[in-house]
Design a protein around this motif. Structure first.
Motif, short mmCIF file in Angstrom:
data_model
loop_
_atom_site.label_atom_id
_atom_site.label_comp_id
_atom_site.label_asym_id
_atom_site.label_seq_id
_atom_site.Cartn_x
_atom_site.Cartn_y
_atom_site.Cartn_z
N VAL A 117 -113.84 -22.41 -3.98
CA VAL A 117 -114.50 -21.40 -2.89
C VAL A 117 -115.93 -21.43 -3.23
N CYS A 118 -116.27 -21.03 -4.56
CA CYS A 118 -117.75 -20.89 -4.91
C CYS A 118 -118.48 -21.83 -5.80
N SER A 119 -117.75 -22.81 -6.21
CA SER A 119 -118.10 -23.92 -7.08
C SER A 119 -118.61 -23.34 -8.62
N LEU A 120 -118.22 -22.20 -8.77
CA LEU A 120 -118.66 -21.72 -10.41
C LEU A 120 -117.87 -22.65 -11.50
N ILE A 121 -118.55 -23.07 -12.36
CA ILE A 121 -117.77 -24.10 -13.32
C ILE A 121 -117.82 -23.31 -14.70
N LYS A 122 -116.51 -23.23 -14.94
CA LYS A 122 -116.02 -22.84 -16.18
C LYS A 122 -114.96 -23.62 -16.82
N CYS A 150 -112.21 -16.16 -11.65
CA CYS A 150 -113.35 -16.54 -11.31
C CYS A 150 -114.34 -15.28 -11.01
N ASP A 151 -115.65 -15.29 -11.61
CA ASP A 151 -116.27 -13.95 -11.50
C ASP A 151 -116.83 -13.68 -10.07
N ASN A 152 -116.81 -14.66 -9.19
CA ASN A 152 -117.07 -14.37 -7.77
C ASN A 152 -116.01 -13.96 -6.68
N CYS A 153 -114.75 -14.67 -7.22
CA CYS A 153 -113.86 -14.80 -6.29
C CYS A 153 -112.46 -14.12 -6.71
N GLU A 154 -112.44 -13.67 -8.06
CA GLU A 154 -111.22 -12.84 -8.59
C GLU A 154 -110.42 -11.96 -7.66
N PRO A 155 -111.19 -11.14 -7.24
CA PRO A 155 -110.59 -10.24 -6.26
C PRO A 155 -109.52 -10.56 -5.18
N PHE A 156 -109.70 -11.98 -4.60
CA PHE A 156 -108.72 -12.68 -3.85
C PHE A 156 -108.19 -13.71 -4.21
N SER A 161 -105.05 -13.79 5.47
CA SER A 161 -104.44 -12.63 5.66
C SER A 161 -105.09 -11.36 5.18
N MET A 162 -106.14 -11.71 4.00
CA MET A 162 -106.89 -10.77 3.28
C MET A 162 -108.25 -10.57 3.96
N LYS A 163 -108.40 -11.48 5.14
CA LYS A 163 -109.83 -11.33 5.81
C LYS A 163 -110.97 -12.06 5.01
N VAL A 164 -110.73 -13.07 4.30
CA VAL A 164 -111.61 -13.66 3.61
C VAL A 164 -111.94 -15.19 4.05
N THR A 165 -112.96 -15.34 4.41
CA THR A 165 -113.71 -16.64 4.91
C THR A 165 -113.58 -17.69 3.92
N TYR A 166 -113.06 -18.97 4.27
CA TYR A 166 -113.11 -19.95 3.33
C TYR A 166 -113.58 -21.23 4.12
N HIS A 167 -114.73 -21.73 3.65
CA HIS A 167 -115.35 -22.86 4.19
C HIS A 167 -114.90 -24.32 3.44
#
Length: 117
Positions: free
Chosen positions: A16-21, A31-37, A101-107
């Motif tokens: 989703v955000c391309s964070l590397i770990k 994921c520090d950016n995407c964990e909530p969803f 369903s959580m109204k999160v936009t994914y590209h």
């Protein structure tokens, strides 16, 4: 900083955000950016689905807000860390449905360079 990869083996990028770990860091912290969803923390199967080990390039971003590179890569609103320039892969359809369903936009094509844009 827990966001920076702790080693160079088993690196993965968030689809989703391309964070590397490392795989272990995603399992431990999500994921520090995407964990909530995406809810990857403590779920190795979800980490496998929502990240990819097939990515190109790496950007080390510390001051994301004022960096032209971060703006160009659309990571200027993300946490400081290491980001992939491009990631090959996409989320499974059931996970995409969950995000909708959580109204999160994914590209999916934003970072995926495996398909023509």
């Amino acid at each position: 900083m827990d966001v920076i990869p702790t080693e160079l083996r088993q690196l993965r990028a968030c689809l989703v955000c391309s964070l590397i770990k490392t795989f272990e860091q995603f399992v431990r912290d999500g994921c520090d950016n995407c964990e909530p969803f995406l809810m990857m923390r403590n779920d190795s199967e979800r980490v496998q689905e929502a990240t990819s080990n097939n990515f190109n390039g790496m950007i080390g971003a510390m001051d994301n807000e004022s960096s032209w590179v971060c703006k160009w890569q659309k990571i200027n609103k993300k946490v400081p860390g290491c980001y992939a320039i491009s990631v090959t892969g996409s989320l499974p359809s059931d996970l995409i449905s969950e995000l909708r369903s959580m109204k999160v936009t994914y590209h999916p094509s934003m970072r995926d360079r495996s398909k023509p844009q």
